[in-house]
Design a protein around this motif. Structure first.
Motif, mmCIF file in Angstrom:
data_model
loop_
_atom_site.group_PDB
_atom_site.id
_atom_site.type_symbol
_atom_site.label_atom_id
_atom_site.label_comp_id
_atom_site.label_asym_id
_atom_site.label_seq_id
_atom_site.Cartn_x
_atom_site.Cartn_y
_atom_site.Cartn_z
ATOM 1 N N VAL A 110 0.842 -1.194 0.000
ATOM 2 C CA VAL A 110 0.000 0.000 0.000
ATOM 3 C C VAL A 110 0.878 1.245 0.000
ATOM 4 O O VAL A 110 1.799 1.376 0.819
ATOM 5 C CB VAL A 110 -0.944 0.007 1.211
ATOM 6 C CG1 VAL A 110 -1.710 1.319 1.300
ATOM 7 C CG2 VAL A 110 -1.917 -1.171 1.124
ATOM 8 N N VAL A 113 -3.603 6.033 1.059
ATOM 9 C CA VAL A 113 -5.028 5.859 1.333
ATOM 10 C C VAL A 113 -5.659 7.240 1.412
ATOM 11 O O VAL A 113 -5.135 8.143 2.073
ATOM 12 C CB VAL A 113 -5.276 5.109 2.662
ATOM 13 C CG1 VAL A 113 -6.778 4.904 2.874
ATOM 14 C CG2 VAL A 113 -4.544 3.774 2.686
ATOM 15 N N PHE A 131 -13.360 5.014 0.367
ATOM 16 C CA PHE A 131 -11.905 5.113 0.480
ATOM 17 C C PHE A 131 -11.255 4.659 -0.825
ATOM 18 O O PHE A 131 -11.758 3.769 -1.520
ATOM 19 C CB PHE A 131 -11.386 4.244 1.620
ATOM 20 C CG PHE A 131 -11.712 4.771 2.989
ATOM 21 C CD1 PHE A 131 -10.870 5.680 3.618
ATOM 22 C CD2 PHE A 131 -12.861 4.361 3.647
ATOM 23 C CE1 PHE A 131 -11.162 6.159 4.882
ATOM 24 C CE2 PHE A 131 -13.169 4.837 4.909
ATOM 25 C CZ PHE A 131 -12.323 5.754 5.526
ATOM 26 N N ILE A 133 -7.652 3.152 -2.025
ATOM 27 C CA ILE A 133 -6.383 2.585 -1.561
ATOM 28 C C ILE A 133 -5.516 2.304 -2.784
ATOM 29 O O ILE A 133 -5.928 1.574 -3.696
ATOM 30 C CB ILE A 133 -6.606 1.273 -0.769
ATOM 31 C CG1 ILE A 133 -7.506 1.531 0.448
ATOM 32 C CG2 ILE A 133 -5.271 0.690 -0.312
ATOM 33 C CD1 ILE A 133 -8.970 1.235 0.199
ATOM 34 N N VAL A 149 -11.648 0.915 6.102
ATOM 35 C CA VAL A 149 -10.260 0.455 6.059
ATOM 36 C C VAL A 149 -9.811 0.116 7.474
ATOM 37 O O VAL A 149 -10.014 0.898 8.409
ATOM 38 C CB VAL A 149 -9.321 1.528 5.471
ATOM 39 C CG1 VAL A 149 -7.867 1.041 5.502
ATOM 40 C CG2 VAL A 149 -9.734 1.894 4.049
ATOM 41 N N ASP A 151 -6.289 -0.820 9.248
ATOM 42 C CA ASP A 151 -4.841 -0.893 9.046
ATOM 43 C C ASP A 151 -4.221 -1.762 10.137
ATOM 44 O O ASP A 151 -4.117 -1.359 11.293
ATOM 45 C CB ASP A 151 -4.241 0.516 9.074
ATOM 46 C CG ASP A 151 -2.737 0.521 8.798
ATOM 47 O OD1 ASP A 151 -2.154 -0.568 8.653
ATOM 48 O OD2 ASP A 151 -2.154 1.625 8.735
#
Length: 455
Positions: A110, A113, A131, A133, A149, A151
């Protein structure tokens, strides 16, 4: 409504996979983005290390329900797995035999975001925007849209440096070939690097303690091996833990074994050693602390830096995070885990309420949610993601419910004062007050006291 929700989960470690299991169980669609080539990539870096919590605390309940119909043999709940056994006996069956195998995207790093059509400064309509990403998977940039999301990317690949001021020691980059991070396998695959050498270990947590114990054992096999413990603090005893009072027996035994080695002189100790410089010295490594007339140094062959980890927020810069400026944990969680105030093993279980931000639908969970605090337990992460999945699904009652009782250390410090209690550290965990770190603190707050009441 929850059935239509797509939930992006960053990281396919134990907590990330547990999050996916809970999301799936709630009728939502998880997509797990893992930077490494396989799930559990960080654990593969410390496969040789035995966990100090038994299997009963290392298997998430929703994940176990996914595994049940596959013929999976649940490990002995009282046995203590290594990192490799955790992978082989639990994580790999979870990612190969259950529906999770369809939702994990490996080698997917990633990079950013945000919200579709919204930068950090734009507010009106923000909550309704999905969102976005962005990630790299070896084929170029990819974009994923999600309703929420989580994390769980951890901190393993963001280690703290050797320097005592939070910055790399002067010369640290130039001496990188003689410096290892974390917990190298000094008696296994890295044996040739450390056997017969003078090896310094910097740090005072479980990683440093475990590595020093292994070096002492290596010295029994190769007598020329010399372990040296570089301790920033003044009191080695603080690293010895709760001993018999620790309800995680393996953790208590680790501290007791370490104390015996230090007391017997098998591990040389350098206290109040705040590293400032690293430099080459006639083919060896000189590790220096202090300056002027107070400066001192040790010359070793190798240095292992076990000073903990810190979260990487670089790819979250367009999100509205609410982080404590000291601990870098969510502001509601930080007072419960601040190592400046306490080292209690009874941090109250917590969930979506403490882990949310000013960005609705975004949550930090797992090791990363603890910021720079070193006291995270895997079972805490499982409770976090259970609550978060419930919150995203709209089940606020389940999100607020506590479904975990943590084992206590029996010994903790409050404001530098050590206490021991058979009834539980600091009176046990708080029951209701979110800002209270323990029962004594909760009582004090209800009485109108400010700050931490059980110091």
């Amino acid at each position: 409504m929850s059935e239509a929700k797509t939930i992006a989960i960053i990281g396919a470690g134990p907590v990330g996979l547990a999050a996916a299991a809970h999301v799936l169980e709630r009728g939502m669609s998880p997509i797990v983005l893992e930077a490494g080539p396989e799930a559990g990539h960080a654990i593969r870096q410390w496969q040789h290390v035995q966990l100090f919590s038994p299997w009963e605390y290392n298997v998430d309940k929703a994940a176990a329900r996914l595994l049940a119909p596959t013929g999976w043999n649940s490990p002995d709940p009282q046995a203590y797995p290594t990192g490799g056994e955790l992978l082989e006996g639990y994580l790999m069956p979870l990612v190969t035999r259950t529906p999770l195998r369809e939702v994990i995207r490996t080698s997917s790093q990633v990079s950013a975001v945000s919200r579709v059509g919204f930068d950090k400064a734009k507010t009106k309509g923000r909550e309704q925007a999905p969102f976005e990403i962005r990630y790299q998977n070896g084929k170029g940039p990819e974009v994923l849209r999600a309703d929420a999301v989580i994390d769980t990317s951890g901190t393993w690949f963001s280690p703290n440096p050797a320097g005592s001021n939070g910055l790399p020691a002067i010369g640290e980059a130039e001496c990188a070939s003689r410096v290892a991070i974390g917990m190298p396998d000094v008696r296994g695959i890295n044996r040739s690097r450390y056997a017969g050498k003078k090896v310094a270990v910097l740090g005072a947590g479980h990683s440093a303690v475990g590595t020093l114990i292994d070096l002492a054992r290596l010295a029994e096999e190769v007598p020329e091996t010399q372990p040296v413990w570089l301790l920033r603090g003044a009191d080695p005893a603080k690293a010895f833990g709760g001993g018999r009072n620790d309800k995680l027996a393996a953790r208590g035994e680790l501290g007791s074994a370490f104390a015996a080695l230090v007391t017997s002189g098998k591990i040389r100790v350098e206290t109040e050693f705040g590293v400032t410089h690293l430099s080459e010295s006639e083919g060896r490594l000189e590790v220096s602390a202090g300056s002027g007339c107070a400066a001192r140094s040790v010359v070793v062959d190798e240095l292992i830096v076990s000073t903990g980890f810190r979260p990487d927020f670089s790819f979250l810069s367009e999100l509205r995070l609410r982080l404590d400026p000291v601990i870098e944990a969510p502001v509601a969680l930080a007072p419960l885990i601040d190592p400046n105030e306490h080292s209690c093993g009874t941090v109250r279980p917590h969930g979506a309420r403490e882990l949310s931000h000013d960005e609705p639908g975004f949550y930090l969970a797992g090791m990363k949610s603890y910021g720079r605090a070193p006291t995270f337990l895997m079972m805490t992460g499982y409770e976090q993601v259970r609550s978060i999945a419930a919150d995203i699904a709209g089940d606020k009652k389940a999100a607020a419910r506590v479904e975990l009782v943590l084992p206590e250390t029996g010994v903790c410090t409050r404001g530098g004062v050590e206490t021991t209690s058979a009834a539980g550290c600091c009176g046990g965990p708080a029951k209701q007050e979110a800002s209270a770190c323990c029962a004594a603190d909760e009582t004090a707050k209800k009485a109108g006291a400010s700050g931490c009441g059980c110091a």
